[in-house]
Design a protein around this motif. Structure first.
Motif, PDB file in Angstrom:
ATOM      1  N   UNK A  79       0.831  -1.199   0.000  1.00  0.00           N
ATOM      2  CA  UNK A  79       0.000   0.000   0.000  1.00  0.00           C
ATOM      3  C   UNK A  79       0.870   1.256   0.000  1.00  0.00           C
ATOM      4  N   UNK A  80       1.963   1.229   0.770  1.00  0.00           N
ATOM      5  CA  UNK A  80       2.889   2.364   0.796  1.00  0.00           C
ATOM      6  C   UNK A  80       3.502   2.587  -0.584  1.00  0.00           C
ATOM      7  N   UNK A  81       3.916   1.517  -1.249  1.00  0.00           N
ATOM      8  CA  UNK A  81       4.514   1.653  -2.582  1.00  0.00           C
ATOM      9  C   UNK A  81       3.508   2.191  -3.594  1.00  0.00           C
ATOM     10  N   UNK A  82       2.265   1.719  -3.524  1.00  0.00           N
ATOM     11  CA  UNK A  82       1.231   2.247  -4.421  1.00  0.00           C
ATOM     12  C   UNK A  82       0.985   3.726  -4.156  1.00  0.00           C
ATOM     13  N   UNK A  83       0.917   4.089  -2.892  1.00  0.00           N
ATOM     14  CA  UNK A  83       0.639   5.471  -2.524  1.00  0.00           C
ATOM     15  C   UNK A  83       1.806   6.410  -2.763  1.00  0.00           C
ATOM     16  N   UNK A  84       3.008   5.866  -2.925  1.00  0.00           N
ATOM     17  CA  UNK A  84       4.190   6.713  -3.136  1.00  0.00           C
ATOM     18  C   UNK A  84       4.206   7.342  -4.533  1.00  0.00           C
ATOM     19  N   UNK A  85       3.371   6.852  -5.425  1.00  0.00           N
ATOM     20  CA  UNK A  85       3.279   7.451  -6.752  1.00  0.00           C
ATOM     21  C   UNK A  85       2.504   8.756  -6.600  1.00  0.00           C
ATOM     22  N   UNK A  86       3.144   9.896  -6.836  1.00  0.00           N
ATOM     23  CA  UNK A  86       2.468  11.185  -6.597  1.00  0.00           C
ATOM     24  C   UNK A  86       1.167  11.316  -7.391  1.00  0.00           C
ATOM     25  N   UNK A  87       0.148  11.793  -6.709  1.00  0.00           N
ATOM     26  CA  UNK A  87      -1.196  12.075  -7.213  1.00  0.00           C
ATOM     27  C   UNK A  87      -1.930  10.847  -7.738  1.00  0.00           C
ATOM     28  N   UNK A  88      -1.267   9.994  -8.490  1.00  0.00           N
ATOM     29  CA  UNK A  88      -1.918   8.831  -9.078  1.00  0.00           C
ATOM     30  C   UNK A  88      -2.073   7.719  -8.054  1.00  0.00           C
ATOM     31  N   UNK A  89      -1.283   7.733  -6.988  1.00  0.00           N
ATOM     32  CA  UNK A  89      -1.289   6.675  -5.988  1.00  0.00           C
ATOM     33  C   UNK A  89      -2.597   6.512  -5.254  1.00  0.00           C
TER      34      UNK A  89
END
Length: 140
Positions: A97-107
């Protein structure tokens, strides 16, 4: 002064939801999961979202804060005596979840579909239902 913390533990154990017993832990993790995953509904989409998705709108720091809150649930699982395998699965959910959310704006978009905290709550509930059956809450 080891004797000074006892009154605080006694007070925490006497307040509902603040004790270290399994029922109190269950109440806390269910509340945290609701805060992170089901705080409000997006009109039109009829999709529940929570603080996890909202924090993903803040690049990097928001994802780190959400991961720390998810990590707290893993820590509570450790206090329940859950197995290392279960805790590793939960930590993997939080990390992904952290890795997915680390993508700016698109996460925030994948976070609508991969709900790590809901998955972790399911793992914790399964453990509590098996090892602490008195904590089971019947929903009607």
């Amino acid at each position: 002064m080891p004797g000074t913390t006892r009154p605080y533990h006694a007070l925490a154990d006497s307040l509902p939801g603040l004790g270290r017993d399994p029922a109190s832990v269950r109440k806390r993790v269910e509340t945290m999961e609701a805060l992170l995953e089901r705080m409000f509904v997006i009109p039109g989409l009829n999709r529940q979202v929570g603080l996890d998705v909202v924090l993903d709108l803040i690049p990097v720091a928001g994802s780190a804060i959400a991961a720390a809150l998810g990590g707290w649930m893993v820590w509570e699982a450790r206090n329940l005596g859950m197995s290392k395998w279960q805790m590793a699965r939960m930590a993997g959910n939080v990390g992904f979840d952290f890795l997915l959310g680390a993508i700016p704006w698109v996460g925030a978009v994948p976070d609508l579909f991969f709900r790590s905290n809901s998955r972790n709550l399911k793992i914790i509930r399964k453990h509590l239902d098996r090892h602490h059956p008195a904590t089971v809450i019947v929903e009607g």
